[in-house]
Scaffold this motif. Structure first.
Motif, PDB file in Angstrom:
ATOM      1  N   LEU A 155      12.067  21.461 -26.435  1.00 54.40           N
ATOM      2  CA  LEU A 155      11.708  20.563 -27.532  1.00 54.40           C
ATOM      3  C   LEU A 155      12.727  19.433 -27.690  1.00 54.40           C
ATOM      4  CD1 LEU A 155      10.479  23.249 -30.087  1.00 54.40           C
ATOM      5  CD2 LEU A 155       9.089  21.763 -28.633  1.00 54.40           C
ATOM      6  N   THR A 156      14.004  19.763 -27.526  1.00 57.77           N
ATOM      7  CA  THR A 156      15.042  18.725 -27.586  1.00 57.77           C
ATOM      8  C   THR A 156      14.863  17.731 -26.452  1.00 57.77           C
ATOM      9  OG1 THR A 156      16.623  20.237 -28.641  1.00 57.77           O
ATOM     10  CG2 THR A 156      17.526  18.294 -27.549  1.00 57.77           C
ATOM     11  N   GLY A 157      14.583  18.242 -25.257  1.00 58.24           N
ATOM     12  CA  GLY A 157      14.408  17.378 -24.090  1.00 58.24           C
ATOM     13  C   GLY A 157      13.202  16.477 -24.195  1.00 58.24           C
ATOM     14  N   LEU A 158      12.125  16.962 -24.789  1.00 56.90           N
ATOM     15  CA  LEU A 158      10.949  16.121 -25.005  1.00 56.90           C
ATOM     16  C   LEU A 158      11.266  15.007 -26.002  1.00 56.90           C
ATOM     17  CD1 LEU A 158       8.061  18.762 -25.203  1.00 56.90           C
ATOM     18  CD2 LEU A 158       8.421  17.090 -23.387  1.00 56.90           C
ATOM     19  N   LYS A 159      12.038  15.341 -27.024  1.00 62.12           N
ATOM     20  CA  LYS A 159      12.381  14.336 -28.033  1.00 62.12           C
ATOM     21  C   LYS A 159      13.287  13.255 -27.466  1.00 62.12           C
ATOM     22  CE  LYS A 159      11.787  17.186 -32.180  1.00 62.12           C
ATOM     23  NZ  LYS A 159      12.457  17.884 -33.317  1.00 62.12           N
ATOM     24  N   THR A 160      14.198  13.630 -26.570  1.00 60.69           N
ATOM     25  CA  THR A 160      15.139  12.655 -26.015  1.00 60.69           C
ATOM     26  C   THR A 160      14.569  11.924 -24.801  1.00 60.69           C
ATOM     27  OG1 THR A 160      16.171  14.315 -24.567  1.00 60.69           O
ATOM     28  CG2 THR A 160      17.116  14.023 -26.781  1.00 60.69           C
ATOM     29  N   GLY A 161      13.450  12.424 -24.268  1.00 66.46           N
ATOM     30  CA  GLY A 161      12.860  11.802 -23.085  1.00 66.46           C
ATOM     31  C   GLY A 161      13.356  12.386 -21.782  1.00 66.46           C
ATOM     32  N   ALA A 162      14.166  13.437 -21.840  1.00 64.66           N
ATOM     33  CA  ALA A 162      14.624  14.089 -20.610  1.00 64.66           C
ATOM     34  C   ALA A 162      13.461  14.743 -19.868  1.00 64.66           C
ATOM     35  CB  ALA A 162      15.688  15.140 -20.938  1.00 64.66           C
ATOM     36  N   SER A 209       0.831  -1.209   0.000  1.00 67.13           N
ATOM     37  CA  SER A 209       0.000   0.000   0.000  1.00 67.13           C
ATOM     38  C   SER A 209       0.859   1.250   0.000  1.00 67.13           C
ATOM     39  CB  SER A 209      -0.927  -0.009   1.219  1.00 67.13           C
ATOM     40  OG  SER A 209      -1.660   1.189   1.294  1.00 67.13           O
ATOM     41  N   GLN A 210       1.924   1.238   0.834  1.00 73.00           N
ATOM     42  CA  GLN A 210       2.808   2.405   0.889  1.00 73.00           C
ATOM     43  C   GLN A 210       3.532   2.602  -0.429  1.00 73.00           C
ATOM     44  OE1 GLN A 210       5.374   1.880   4.250  1.00 73.00           O
ATOM     45  NE2 GLN A 210       3.702   2.023   5.747  1.00 73.00           N
ATOM     46  N   ALA A 211       3.985   1.492  -1.035  1.00 77.65           N
ATOM     47  CA  ALA A 211       4.708   1.602  -2.309  1.00 77.65           C
ATOM     48  C   ALA A 211       3.805   2.130  -3.406  1.00 77.65           C
ATOM     49  CB  ALA A 211       5.269   0.236  -2.700  1.00 77.65           C
ATOM     50  N   SER A 212       2.530   1.657  -3.417  1.00 73.10           N
ATOM     51  CA  SER A 212       1.624   2.060  -4.487  1.00 73.10           C
ATOM     52  C   SER A 212       1.157   3.499  -4.337  1.00 73.10           C
ATOM     53  CB  SER A 212       0.411   1.127  -4.526  1.00 73.10           C
ATOM     54  OG  SER A 212      -0.330   1.228  -3.317  1.00 73.10           O
ATOM     55  N   SER A 213       1.307   4.065  -3.120  1.00 69.93           N
ATOM     56  CA  SER A 213       0.858   5.436  -2.887  1.00 69.93           C
ATOM     57  C   SER A 213       1.940   6.457  -3.195  1.00 69.93           C
ATOM     58  CB  SER A 213       0.386   5.592  -1.438  1.00 69.93           C
ATOM     59  OG  SER A 213       1.483   5.438  -0.546  1.00 69.93           O
ATOM     60  N   VAL A 214       3.142   5.991  -3.529  1.00 65.80           N
ATOM     61  CA  VAL A 214       4.229   6.918  -3.869  1.00 65.80           C
ATOM     62  C   VAL A 214       3.919   7.566  -5.210  1.00 65.80           C
ATOM     63  CG1 VAL A 214       6.675   7.121  -4.429  1.00 65.80           C
ATOM     64  CG2 VAL A 214       5.935   5.593  -2.596  1.00 65.80           C
ATOM     65  N   PRO A 215       3.874   8.911  -5.279  1.00 62.17           N
ATOM     66  CA  PRO A 215       3.534   9.582  -6.541  1.00 62.17           C
ATOM     67  C   PRO A 215       4.552   9.274  -7.637  1.00 62.17           C
ATOM     68  CG  PRO A 215       3.444  11.105  -4.687  1.00 62.17           C
ATOM     69  CD  PRO A 215       4.092   9.871  -4.181  1.00 62.17           C
ATOM     70  N   LYS A 216       4.058   9.151  -8.845  1.00 60.65           N
ATOM     71  CA  LYS A 216       4.927   8.924 -10.002  1.00 60.65           C
ATOM     72  C   LYS A 216       5.529  10.255 -10.436  1.00 60.65           C
ATOM     73  CE  LYS A 216       4.926   7.159 -14.742  1.00 60.65           C
ATOM     74  NZ  LYS A 216       4.110   6.552 -15.829  1.00 60.65           N
ATOM     75  N   ASN A 217       6.841  10.301 -10.596  1.00 58.92           N
ATOM     76  CA  ASN A 217       7.500  11.557 -10.960  1.00 58.92           C
ATOM     77  C   ASN A 217       7.278  11.898 -12.431  1.00 58.92           C
ATOM     78  OD1 ASN A 217       9.363  13.765 -10.072  1.00 58.92           O
ATOM     79  ND2 ASN A 217      10.581  12.970 -11.757  1.00 58.92           N
ATOM     80  N   VAL A 218       6.995  13.165 -12.688  1.00 59.71           N
ATOM     81  CA  VAL A 218       6.812  13.685 -14.045  1.00 59.71           C
ATOM     82  C   VAL A 218       7.734  14.889 -14.209  1.00 59.71           C
ATOM     83  CG1 VAL A 218       5.196  14.715 -15.688  1.00 59.71           C
ATOM     84  CG2 VAL A 218       4.398  12.939 -14.109  1.00 59.71           C
ATOM     85  N   ASN A 219       8.665  14.797 -15.146  1.00 54.70           N
ATOM     86  CA  ASN A 219       9.596  15.902 -15.399  1.00 54.70           C
ATOM     87  C   ASN A 219       8.950  16.920 -16.336  1.00 54.70           C
ATOM     88  OD1 ASN A 219      11.865  14.939 -13.870  1.00 54.70           O
ATOM     89  ND2 ASN A 219      12.157  13.374 -15.433  1.00 54.70           N
ATOM     90  N   VAL A 220       8.773  18.124 -15.819  1.00 54.84           N
ATOM     91  CA  VAL A 220       8.063  19.187 -16.536  1.00 54.84           C
ATOM     92  C   VAL A 220       9.042  20.297 -16.905  1.00 54.84           C
ATOM     93  CG1 VAL A 220       6.233  20.913 -16.371  1.00 54.84           C
ATOM     94  CG2 VAL A 220       5.935  18.669 -15.281  1.00 54.84           C
ATOM     95  N   ALA A 221       9.036  20.697 -18.167  1.00 53.46           N
ATOM     96  CA  ALA A 221       9.907  21.786 -18.624  1.00 53.46           C
ATOM     97  C   ALA A 221       9.070  23.006 -18.981  1.00 53.46           C
ATOM     98  CB  ALA A 221      10.713  21.345 -19.834  1.00 53.46           C
ATOM     99  N   LEU A 222       9.526  24.166 -18.543  1.00 47.98           N
ATOM    100  CA  LEU A 222       8.892  25.436 -18.897  1.00 47.98           C
ATOM    101  C   LEU A 222       9.958  26.416 -19.365  1.00 47.98           C
ATOM    102  CD1 LEU A 222       6.329  25.744 -15.983  1.00 47.98           C
ATOM    103  CD2 LEU A 222       5.766  25.644 -18.397  1.00 47.98           C
ATOM    104  N   ASP A 223       9.538  27.373 -20.172  1.00 46.68           N
ATOM    105  CA  ASP A 223      10.475  28.359 -20.721  1.00 46.68           C
ATOM    106  C   ASP A 223      10.901  29.327 -19.623  1.00 46.68           C
ATOM    107  OD1 ASP A 223      11.659  30.547 -22.293  1.00 46.68           O
ATOM    108  OD2 ASP A 223      10.727  29.575 -24.004  1.00 46.68           O
ATOM    109  N   ASN A 261      11.535  26.850 -34.715  1.00 47.15           N
ATOM    110  CA  ASN A 261      10.829  25.960 -33.792  1.00 47.15           C
ATOM    111  C   ASN A 261       9.547  26.576 -33.250  1.00 47.15           C
ATOM    112  OD1 ASN A 261      12.537  23.707 -33.832  1.00 47.15           O
ATOM    113  ND2 ASN A 261      13.957  24.664 -32.389  1.00 47.15           N
ATOM    114  N   ASP A 262       9.287  27.807 -33.644  1.00 42.41           N
ATOM    115  CA  ASP A 262       8.098  28.517 -33.174  1.00 42.41           C
ATOM    116  C   ASP A 262       6.951  28.274 -34.154  1.00 42.41           C
ATOM    117  OD1 ASP A 262       6.177  30.661 -32.596  1.00 42.41           O
ATOM    118  OD2 ASP A 262       7.780  31.510 -31.361  1.00 42.41           O
ATOM    119  N   ALA A 263       5.762  28.035 -33.628  1.00 45.93           N
ATOM    120  CA  ALA A 263       4.622  27.745 -34.506  1.00 45.93           C
ATOM    121  C   ALA A 263       4.217  28.950 -35.346  1.00 45.93           C
ATOM    122  CB  ALA A 263       3.434  27.257 -33.698  1.00 45.93           C
ATOM    123  N   ARG A 264       4.621  30.162 -34.944  1.00 43.52           N
ATOM    124  CA  ARG A 264       4.346  31.328 -35.789  1.00 43.52           C
ATOM    125  C   ARG A 264       5.042  31.175 -37.147  1.00 43.52           C
ATOM    126  NH1 ARG A 264       6.836  35.778 -33.698  1.00 43.52           N
ATOM    127  NH2 ARG A 264       8.197  34.393 -32.506  1.00 43.52           N
TER     128      ARG A 264
END
Length: 278
Positions: free
Chosen positions: A82-89, A22-36, A149-152
């Motif tokens: 964008l590079t980090g998302l592509k590499t999985g960082a 129960s304790q192991a399953s309650s450990v939050p899963k880490n998500v690496n978030v990148a912002l500008d 790399n900008d959508a504009r």
């Protein structure tokens, strides 16, 4: 050893095992978030070193609604995102991202918008000759260079594809701040820049410049970008949260706070959706 003692020991061991599980399953899963780190007012690092802006606020709200996940934030350049998302960082990012064919192919993405981008042309005050992309093309006006790399950049590419006889001169650039773009228009180095009105209105309050914005040239949904193959459950949960945040007015409040306008009251805003045809 008696049967009762064996049974009691088995029950205790089972209880310990279940407790550990129960304790192991309650450990939050880490998500690496990148912002500008320098894309005001969308996401940026403020004077106290905190990640802020529309997307920074939004992702913190989403994080609070997902206790089973732990967001770890990094503040980097857009190219590094964008590079980090592509590499999985990195697992995900929100940075006022538009969706285009290349991004749809390279990344997973939210199927609900994080918001709406009201795209405008920024020109010098007193210059009434530029009110549309057609004006830039047909009058041979100089458009400020745009990061590839900008959508504009894609917006202008798509215009040129549909207007092959009168294309806009599209010059690629490295990363450039909105303030530098606007100053290059004010100085006369370029005739116009293309930029979301929210960013323009926020910056012009801080740094008054001799420039103005055209009427809207298009409303575009903004999205979360994920690394390819991201957890489908996470993507679905974030999509559901985005729906609820639109319904309860949270996205409208963030728009008013950071963009100086409620984009959801604009004509056509109710028709803005993330395309599934890319």
């Amino acid at each position: 050893m008696s049967f009762k003692k064996i049974l009691a020991g088995t029950i205790i061991l089972s209880g310990l095992t279940l407790s550990a599980f129960s304790q192991a399953s309650s450990v939050p899963k880490n998500v690496n978030v990148a912002l500008d780190n320098n894309n005001y007012p969308f996401s940026f690092t403020d004077e106290n070193g905190h990640i802020s802006g529309y997307d920074g606020d939004l992702l913190r709200i989403i994080q609070k609604k997902l206790p089973e996940y732990k967001f770890t934030f990094s503040s980097v350049s857009q190219d590094a995102i964008l590079t980090g998302l592509k590499t999985g960082a990195y697992d995900l990012s929100a940075n006022h991202f538009y969706l285009n064919k290349d991004r749809a192919k390279s990344f997973d993405y939210s199927h609900q918008p994080t918001g709406i981008s009201d795209l405008r042309l920024i020109v010098r005050k007193g210059d009434n000759s530029i009110n549309s992309l057609d004006d830039i093309a047909k009058k041979h006006k100089k458009l400020n260079p745009i990061n590839v790399n900008d959508a504009r950049y894609t917006v202008i590419e798509q215009y040129n594809e549909t207007h092959p006889s009168t294309p806009i001169t599209l010059t690629p650039s490295g990363e450039e701040t909105a303030l530098d773009m606007f100053r290059s228009v004010e100085s006369g180095e370029y005739d116009a820049a293309i930029y979301p009105i929210g960013g323009y209105l926020s910056l012009i309050k801080k740094v008054p410049l001799n420039i103005k914005a055209s009427a809207t040239i298009g409303l575009f949904p903004t999205v979360v970008l994920y690394k390819k193959g991201e957890d489908a459950t996470l993507i679905s949960k974030v999509d559901n949260i985005l729906v609820s945040l639109k319904k309860d007015g949270t996205l409208a409040k963030l728009s008013e706070k950071w963009y100086q306008e409620n984009v959801y009251t604009l004509p056509g805003a109710d028709k803005v959706k993330v395309s599934n045809d890319l």
